[in-house]
Write a protein that holds these residues in place. Sequence first.
Motif, short mmCIF file in Angstrom:
data_model
loop_
_atom_site.label_atom_id
_atom_site.label_comp_id
_atom_site.label_asym_id
_atom_site.label_seq_id
_atom_site.Cartn_x
_atom_site.Cartn_y
_atom_site.Cartn_z
N THR A 87 0.85 -1.19 0.00
CA THR A 87 0.00 0.00 0.00
C THR A 87 0.88 1.24 0.00
O THR A 87 2.11 1.14 -0.02
CB THR A 87 -0.92 0.01 1.24
OG1 THR A 87 -0.13 0.29 2.41
CG2 THR A 87 -1.62 -1.33 1.41
N ALA A 88 0.26 2.41 0.04
CA ALA A 88 1.03 3.65 0.03
C ALA A 88 1.81 3.85 1.32
O ALA A 88 2.78 4.61 1.35
CB ALA A 88 0.09 4.83 -0.19
N THR A 89 1.42 3.16 2.40
CA THR A 89 2.04 3.42 3.70
C THR A 89 2.76 2.24 4.33
O THR A 89 3.54 2.41 5.26
CB THR A 89 0.98 3.91 4.70
OG1 THR A 89 -0.08 2.92 4.77
CG2 THR A 89 0.37 5.23 4.25
N LYS A 126 -1.08 -2.15 -4.33
CA LYS A 126 -2.36 -1.49 -4.11
C LYS A 126 -2.19 0.02 -3.95
O LYS A 126 -3.09 0.68 -3.42
CB LYS A 126 -3.03 -2.08 -2.87
CG LYS A 126 -3.58 -3.48 -3.08
CD LYS A 126 -4.21 -4.00 -1.81
CE LYS A 126 -5.07 -5.21 -2.11
NZ LYS A 126 -6.30 -4.89 -2.82
N SER A 127 -1.07 0.55 -4.40
CA SER A 127 -0.85 1.99 -4.34
C SER A 127 -1.04 2.58 -5.74
O SER A 127 -1.36 1.87 -6.69
CB SER A 127 0.56 2.29 -3.82
OG SER A 127 1.52 2.03 -4.83
N THR A 133 10.12 5.84 3.22
CA THR A 133 9.75 6.26 4.57
C THR A 133 8.80 5.28 5.25
O THR A 133 8.50 5.44 6.43
CB THR A 133 9.09 7.65 4.53
OG1 THR A 133 8.02 7.63 3.56
CG2 THR A 133 10.10 8.72 4.13
N ASN A 134 8.31 4.28 4.53
CA ASN A 134 7.39 3.31 5.13
C ASN A 134 8.09 2.48 6.20
O ASN A 134 9.27 2.15 6.05
CB ASN A 134 6.81 2.38 4.06
CG ASN A 134 5.84 3.09 3.15
OD1 ASN A 134 5.48 4.23 3.37
ND2 ASN A 134 5.41 2.41 2.10
N PRO A 135 7.37 2.09 7.26
CA PRO A 135 8.01 1.24 8.29
C PRO A 135 8.32 -0.14 7.75
O PRO A 135 7.59 -0.68 6.92
CB PRO A 135 6.92 1.16 9.39
CG PRO A 135 5.63 1.38 8.65
CD PRO A 135 5.96 2.37 7.56
#
Length: 389
Positions: free
Chosen positions: A50-52, A73-74, A120-122
């Motif tokens: 995903t975006a995050t 899915k982004s 920057t995603n965890p």
Amino acid sequence: MTAPRINYLAVGAGMAALIVAVGVGTYFFAARREAAEGPKPGDAVAVAVTATACDPNELTVPEGRTTFAITNKSSRAMEWEILQGVMVVEERENIAPGFTQKLTARLEPGEYEIACGLLTNPRGKLRVTALANAPKQVKPSLVDLIGPLAEYKVYVSLEVDDLVDATKEFADAVKSGDLARAQALYAPTRQHYERIEPVAELFSDLDKAIDARADVYEKREADPGFTGFHRIEYGLFGAKSTDGLAPFADKLLKDVAELQGRISTLAVPPEKMVGGAAVLMEEVASSKISGEEERYSHTDLSDFQANVDGAKKITDLLVPLTTKANASLQKSIEENFAAVNAILAKYKAPDGGFKTYDALTQEDRAALQKPVTTLAESLSTLRGTLGLD
């Protein structure tokens, strides 16, 4: 500009491995179920990017071979990686929005990190559990592979030496404000990186700093974390200016020097060296063919040629082993390389470089993609043929 040559004798540790299959689909709910229950034998482990974050962001799988089905899915092209520290164990790059790509990995018991989407995603966790009665993988004798491995290590080391020298000249042109010279040096400098990309991509932190596209940064081209070749490319060919690029040129030179140092102590295992040939061609066929990589300079054909050169070096070193194991496969590989090189030769420019990629029609690109895909398919069988799968 030529640095002293060093003879490198170390052999052993990892290049990006064989990645297979592209398809459309969604695996969101399956990913949740498999994260809780664990994958069944023969099933693909579903992951959504995903975006995050990754979904799920924690996975548990048994040791041995596992196939992951990764769905983007982004709204932008994304990647998914398995990491041990800064080292990339396996990865799938440039997954288009809405598409699913598969990655097959053979994993040892232990804990790994997973990274996907924006930088920057965890990061997530991947736990690989030991099996009480796990079958032992039969490895081929290393005696026949010692020579090819040593020669490939020398090839990679000399290419990264040339990369450092070329990058220094390129950075000097950028910092001096010589736009025309910097533009002219961009593609030939990158060729050294592209020839050894499967090895360079093992170091996740340096690969991102040196070669990441704007897509993996939240603010794209305006993101302060966007550095490396493509940040400078954006300035030189997008803005058509060297203004503000000096700090990026200095950082690029520092990063390629760090890459040189890490490669000097790196050892490359046989299955990763052999798999790297297929990875180079699969990237061209599946994503680079669109022109997304060199989107400002349109120097994609120069990259393609370097990828072909790097893959051919690997297969040339393996000719005696491949011929002994499957002579018809070796003949097919040689014919497929000849076909790809013949098409690339059509687009050579008088100065020894290539026409810009935006000058090619969609028909031209399709005609190039077909033999590249055929070559990638033949190379994808090499690991199994040599008993390294």
